[in-house]
Design an enzyme around this catalytic site. Structure first.
Site, mmCIF file in Angstrom:
data_model
loop_
_atom_site.group_PDB
_atom_site.id
_atom_site.type_symbol
_atom_site.label_atom_id
_atom_site.label_comp_id
_atom_site.label_asym_id
_atom_site.label_seq_id
_atom_site.Cartn_x
_atom_site.Cartn_y
_atom_site.Cartn_z
ATOM 1 C CB CYS A 127 -4.671 4.243 -5.215
ATOM 2 S SG CYS A 127 -4.294 2.511 -4.872
ATOM 3 C CB CYS A 156 -0.907 0.000 1.223
ATOM 4 S SG CYS A 156 -1.823 1.535 1.308
#
Ligand code: PYC
Length: 345
Positions: free
Chosen positions: A262, A103
């Site tokens: 993201c 992530c």
């Protein structure tokens, strides 16, 4: 303080977890910082420790990510001791459905928070062991020594496959690209969906994003070319080209939307653009989320590995600490965790 004393003396605590919460471009990361004291995690990599946590302590993810302590769009990271000699820290990541291998926004949050709290020294490079592999980060500092921005060099990324898949909400099959950038993504050009990437359409994007992910996973048996292991698409990224800055909406977990652009999704998009000849090495690539927050991406290297174009992407963004929490579990509470929306697959 009186309230702390009263809390410690009077509140029934069957389990307690300390978290530092951050947001990166609007996307939260609830960071469990006392995992080493709380869990015995088996294995000699952060990946196996993550799997051990998922096996034995998944209730902690539910407790901290879901209501009433979290919410449908909460995201978490667990900091553990690194096993890789080259790593300064190790972290794994969790969402409303399960666990992601990597992530970007979470890595920026973890590195920023640990440096600001003095748990990591203010170095120019911090290496993070993640389930996807070793990720090198470069924190940048303001005049007061605070972390202003973190540049994350993600794991090598590549386009895996491109094909068409039927979906219930379109008369014609949808063209998709499956891209690896620390997680497997399905990328979709929003032109096919006839919707501008605006928050008004969030519910549709969630519904479509989950359906697209499911359809692609039904259609395509992903075998990771690096490991030979079977894998699945974890995230749907719907993108929109614009003359000033490209945008995306990213759907993952049990139907949550990334408020940030993201980090791994920015890398996936750059890998696709590079393969299409629309982005060069060292060209800055700003990318915007559905709420208008930005990351700055760049491809710093590329190579041909047995016929697959593999790129090394970086993504940069800023994170801010929003709080420190002690969350407790009282076993008498009938509502330990709940979710009222989303689509369980
Ligand atoms: O920043 O890579 C990212 C990410 C994945 C899921 C949510 N954010």
């Amino acid at each position: 303080m009186e309230i702390d004393k009263a809390f410690d003396q009077n509140v029934r605590t069957d389990a307690a977890f300390t978290t530092i919460d951050t947001h990166t471009g609007g996307e939260p990361t609830r960071i469990i910082v006392d995992a080493a004291d709380q869990f015995t995690l088996a294995g000699d990599t952060v990946r196996s420790k993550r799997d051990s946590f998922a096996e034995d302590s998944d209730w902690v993810r539910d407790l901290l990510i879901r209501e009433p302590r979290g919410h449908d769009d909460m995201f978490g990271a667990v900091v553990v001791e690194p096993e890789d000699d080259c790593a300064d820290i190790a972290a794994f990541f969790m969402d409303s459905k399960g666990y992601l291998d990597m992530c970007g926004h979470g890595t920026i949050g973890v590195v920023s928070a640990l440096i600001e709290l003095g748990e990591l020294s203010s170095a120019s490079t911090v290496c993070v062991e993640t389930p996807a592999g070793l990720v090198k980060t470069h924190p940048e500092y303001d005049d007061n020594g605070g972390v202003e921005r973190v540049v994350v060099q993600n794991v090598d990324s590549f386009v895996y496959n491109s094909f068409e898949v039927p979906v219930s909400f379109l008369k014609t099959p949808l063209s998709v690209d499956v891209v690896y950038a620390g997680n497997f993504f399905v990328l979709v050009d929003s032109e096919q969906l006839s919707r501008p990437l605006e928050t008004t359409y969030t519910d549709e994007f969630i519904e479509w994003g989950l359906e697209i992910r499911q359809a692609v996973n039904n259609e395509c048996d992903i075998v990771d070319p690096r490991t030979g292991e079977h894998a699945a698409v974890a995230i749907t990224e719907i993108y929109e080209h614009a003359s000033d800055v490209d945008r995306s909406v990213v759907v993952f977990g049990d139907g949550q939307i990334d408020r940030s652009p993201c980090g791994t999704g920015t890398c996936a998009k750059m890998a696709l653009l590079y393969e299409e000849g629309k982005l060069s090495v060292d060209q800055a690539y700003p990318y915007e989320s559905i709420i208008g927050t930005r990351f700055e991406g760049k491809i710093v290297d590329s190579t041909d590995r047995n016929g697959t174009i593999v790129v090394t992407p970086t993504v940069a963004g800023s994170a801010y600490i929003t709080g420190k929490h002690t969350f407790i579990k009282d076993s008498r509470d009938p509502l330990q965790s709940l979710r009222i929306s989303g689509t369980e697959e």
